[in-house]
Design an enzyme around this catalytic site. Structure first.
Site, PDB file in Angstrom:
ATOM      1  CB  CYS A  59      -0.877  -0.033   1.252  1.00 56.21           C
ATOM      2  SG  CYS A  59      -1.843   1.449   1.564  1.00 56.21           S
ATOM      3  CB  SER A  61      -0.113   3.702   4.184  1.00 60.17           C
ATOM      4  OG  SER A  61      -1.281   4.360   3.752  1.00 60.17           O
ATOM      5  CG  HIS A  64       3.411   8.189   4.097  1.00 61.02           C
ATOM      6  ND1 HIS A  64       2.763   9.279   3.564  1.00 61.02           N
ATOM      7  CD2 HIS A  64       3.752   8.548   5.354  1.00 61.02           C
ATOM      8  CE1 HIS A  64       2.720  10.238   4.463  1.00 61.02           C
ATOM      9  NE2 HIS A  64       3.306   9.829   5.554  1.00 61.02           N
ATOM     10  CG  HIS A  80      -0.923  -1.340   6.346  1.00 62.28           C
ATOM     11  ND1 HIS A  80       0.091  -0.754   5.632  1.00 62.28           N
ATOM     12  CD2 HIS A  80      -2.064  -0.964   5.752  1.00 62.28           C
ATOM     13  CE1 HIS A  80      -0.421  -0.045   4.652  1.00 62.28           C
ATOM     14  NE2 HIS A  80      -1.729  -0.167   4.676  1.00 62.28           N
ATOM     15  CB  CYS A 187      -5.331  -1.567   3.753  1.00 62.55           C
ATOM     16  SG  CYS A 187      -5.077   0.215   3.628  1.00 62.55           S
TER      17      CYS A 187
HETATM   18  P1  PAD Z   1      -0.972   4.513  -5.088  1.00 65.73           P
HETATM   19  O1  PAD Z   1       0.423   4.981  -5.062  1.00 65.73           O
HETATM   20  O2  PAD Z   1      -1.275   3.124  -5.521  1.00 65.73           O
HETATM   21  O3  PAD Z   1      -1.861   5.480  -5.994  1.00 65.73           O
HETATM   22  C1  PAD Z   1      -1.683   6.865  -6.035  1.00 65.73           C
HETATM   23  C2  PAD Z   1      -1.995   7.347  -7.442  1.00 65.73           C
HETATM   24  O4  PAD Z   1      -1.898   8.768  -7.472  1.00 65.73           O
HETATM   25  C3  PAD Z   1      -1.037   6.817  -8.507  1.00 65.73           C
HETATM   26  O5  PAD Z   1      -1.768   6.218  -9.563  1.00 65.73           O
HETATM   27  C4  PAD Z   1      -0.267   8.052  -8.965  1.00 65.73           C
HETATM   28  O6  PAD Z   1       0.081   8.014 -10.354  1.00 65.73           O
HETATM   29  C5  PAD Z   1      -1.261   9.158  -8.682  1.00 65.73           C
HETATM   30  N1  PAD Z   1      -0.669  10.483  -8.488  1.00 65.73           N
HETATM   31  C6  PAD Z   1       0.489  10.793  -7.840  1.00 65.73           C
HETATM   32  N2  PAD Z   1       0.681  12.131  -7.847  1.00 65.73           N
HETATM   33  C7  PAD Z   1      -0.369  12.664  -8.524  1.00 65.73           C
HETATM   34  C8  PAD Z   1      -0.730  14.001  -8.863  1.00 65.73           C
HETATM   35  N3  PAD Z   1       0.025  15.042  -8.503  1.00 65.73           N
HETATM   36  N4  PAD Z   1      -1.886  14.188  -9.538  1.00 65.73           N
HETATM   37  C9  PAD Z   1      -2.649  13.136  -9.921  1.00 65.73           C
HETATM   38  N5  PAD Z   1      -2.346  11.857  -9.631  1.00 65.73           N
HETATM   39  C10 PAD Z   1      -1.222  11.626  -8.929  1.00 65.73           C
HETATM   40  O7  PAD Z   1      -1.535   4.758  -3.615  1.00 65.73           O
HETATM   41  P2  PAD Z   1      -2.738   4.028  -2.837  1.00 65.73           P
HETATM   42  O8  PAD Z   1      -3.896   3.949  -3.743  1.00 65.73           O
HETATM   43  O9  PAD Z   1      -2.218   2.808  -2.163  1.00 65.73           O
HETATM   44  O10 PAD Z   1      -3.000   5.104  -1.677  1.00 65.73           O
HETATM   45  C11 PAD Z   1      -3.473   6.401  -1.999  1.00 65.73           C
HETATM   46  C12 PAD Z   1      -3.397   7.313  -0.782  1.00 65.73           C
HETATM   47  O11 PAD Z   1      -4.287   6.843   0.235  1.00 65.73           O
HETATM   48  C13 PAD Z   1      -2.014   7.362  -0.119  1.00 65.73           C
HETATM   49  O12 PAD Z   1      -1.767   8.682   0.339  1.00 65.73           O
HETATM   50  C14 PAD Z   1      -2.164   6.425   1.064  1.00 65.73           C
HETATM   51  O13 PAD Z   1      -1.223   6.700   2.086  1.00 65.73           O
HETATM   52  C15 PAD Z   1      -3.583   6.740   1.465  1.00 65.73           C
HETATM   53  C16 PAD Z   1      -4.247   5.716   2.289  1.00 65.73           C
HETATM   54  N6  PAD Z   1      -5.144   6.142   3.219  1.00 65.73           N
HETATM   55  C17 PAD Z   1      -5.799   5.258   3.989  1.00 65.73           C
HETATM   56  C18 PAD Z   1      -6.800   5.780   4.921  1.00 65.73           C
HETATM   57  O14 PAD Z   1      -7.304   5.006   5.745  1.00 65.73           O
HETATM   58  N7  PAD Z   1      -7.153   7.054   4.853  1.00 65.73           N
HETATM   59  C19 PAD Z   1      -5.577   3.895   3.873  1.00 65.73           C
HETATM   60  C20 PAD Z   1      -4.686   3.464   2.898  1.00 65.73           C
HETATM   61  C21 PAD Z   1      -4.021   4.364   2.098  1.00 65.73           C
HETATM   62 ZN    ZN Z   2      -2.973   0.718   3.527  1.00 62.54          ZN
END
Ligand code: PAD
Ligand code: ZN
Length: 387
Positions: A59, A61, A64, A80, A187
């Site tokens: 993920c 995160s 990150h 996770h 997740c």
């Molecule tokens: P990911 O890296 O698979 O997807 C992110 C996408 O965003 C990719 O397709 C990138 O190409 C695109 N991207 C990057 N920069 C830009 C930009 N400037 N403009 C447009 N597109 C862009 O990530 P993910 O889907 O695993 O996670 C997404 C976010 O959600 C990330 O910040 C993660 O930490 C967060 C998250 N939050 C929770 C929660 O509970 N709130 C849980 C899991 C993940």
């Molecule tokens: Zn996650």
């Protein structure tokens, strides 16, 4: 050896319960420094569960933390989004037993804290993120490597053949769950699908925009589609994500880098009035602001899902905050995790949710570095590591 094989699992439980297990795990010794090592995993203490992992998704995160974008203690074992089989349990554990199929929960549900007791809260006070100690609730770690203490991450540390997790961070799931895929319901699925269905409560016929079409963003798309959204606009700088997004129901794909105007102005023009629901699933303040600016001024709802780096700030036009829009953040879809995650697994097994499209790659755990290379190159939605 197949982990699905109950006989083998039982043998393994008999051989290891109560003992320290030496196994392979990924250790981040510092930011941007990940290697697979032999670690020692202690037996679970009271209220804890030791799990033999079967699969773990990668993920954003995890990335990150590995990039050092939030303060954590190194060295740590990341991961996770995990699925596994209970190997042994500590004193007092009642909700799971050895041999049970389980998912790890990056946000636990203690059922005692102010968040858990409130009907709408899910950000359990016993979680180990924001802030993160990397330790179990008793202030110690269950991992060592070469005599050194290794920290946990998210209270889960799923990039390990065995991990120890609090009972409050474990969801027992249906025996029929496919253990090589189901980890994404730990997740990405609750986070994204839940953001649309449970938190925003997307309405039939509505217009939605999703910033970021990764695993979480595409799970949001699935939730919008399932809720009957009429128009779903997907925004990503990586156009390789667009075919996957279209297949799940995105009607319009935008690459902000190819637009002559800011993406929020384009979305305003496309919709005339702004969207009903905007989601940010990237983790950048500028895309959070853009998502907010896409919302209908009086009734638009903007849901922040992305995790921004430490110390970043959101800056909004204060004069336009009174217009009626809603800005909210959500973790794990707002679900009370132990109550709701097993139901999502059952919904998947009944074909109500399809997790297949989120999993573009599966690799053996030892190919962890290749999995991260594919992720960083933008080639994956979810790459699942198999143990
Ligand atoms: P990911 O890296 O698979 O997807 C992110 C996408 O965003 C990719 O397709 C990138 O190409 C695109 N991207 C990057 N920069 C830009 C930009 N400037 N403009 C447009 N597109 C862009 O990530 P993910 O889907 O695993 O996670 C997404 C976010 O959600 C990330 O910040 C993660 O930490 C967060 C998250 N939050 C929770 C929660 O509970 N709130 C849980 C899991 C993940
Ligand atoms: Zn996650």
């Amino acid at each position: 050896m197949s982990l699905q094989d109950t006989k083998e699992t039982r043998k393994l439980i008999m051989d290891t319960a109560g003992k320290i297990i030496t196994c392979r795990a990924a250790i981040a010794w510092a930011a941007n420094s990940l290697s697979i090592e032999k670690v020692q995993v202690e037996p679970p203490k009271a209220g804890e569960v030791r799990i033999k992992m079967t699969s773990s998704g990668i993920c954003s995160s995890d990335d990150h933390l590995l990039k050092g974008l939030s303060p954590v203690n190194f060295p740590l074992i990341p991961g996770h989004e995990g699925a596994g089989i209970v190997e042994s349990i500590g004193k007092g554990v009642r909700s799971v037993k050895p041999g049970d199929k389980v998912l790890t929960l990056p946000i636990p549900q203690c059922r005692e804290c102010s968040s858990c007791l409130h009907p709408k809260g899910n950000f359990c006070e016993k979680r180990d993120i924001l802030p993160s100690s990397g330790l179990m609730l008793d202030g110690t770690s269950r991992f060592t490597c070469k005599g050194e203490k290794i920290y946990h991450s998210f209270g889960t540390s799923t990039f390990s053949e065995y991990t120890v997790v609090h009972e409050i961070a474990v969801a027992k799931i249906d025996d029929a769950a496919p253990m090589d895929k189901i980890c994404v319901i730990s997740c990405a699925v609750p986070t994204g699908y839940g953001a649309a269905v449970h938190s925003a409560k997307v309405t039939p016929g509505s217009t939605c925009v999703i910033f970021g079409l990764g695993g979480v963003g595409l799970a949001i798309v699935m939730g919008c589609k399932a809720s009957g959204a009429a128009r779903i606009i997907g925004v990503d700088i990586n156009e390789e994500k667009f075919p996957w997004a279209r297949a799940l129901g995105v009607t319009d794909c935008l690459n902000p880098q190819n637009l002559k105007k800011p993406v929020q102005e384009v979305v305003m023009e496309m919709t005339g009035v702004g969207v009903d629901f905007a989601f940010e699933a990237i983790g950048l303040p500028e895309t959070m602001t853009a998502a907010w600016d896409c919302c209908h001024l009086s009734y638009g709802v903007c849901v922040i899902v992305g995790w921004a780096p430490q110390n970043s700030q959101l800056s909004l036009d204060a004069t336009k905050v009174i217009t009626g829009r809603t800005l909210k953040g959500v973790a794990l879809g707002g679900y009370k995790t132990r109550d709701c995650v097993p139901q999502l697994v059952t919904d998947y097994l009944r074909n109500k949710i399809n997790i297949g499209p989120l999993i573009t790659h599966q690799l053996p755990f030892e190919q962890l570095h290749k999995a991260f290379e594919l992720y960083h190159a933008g080639k994956t939605i979810r790459c699942v590591l198999l143990f």
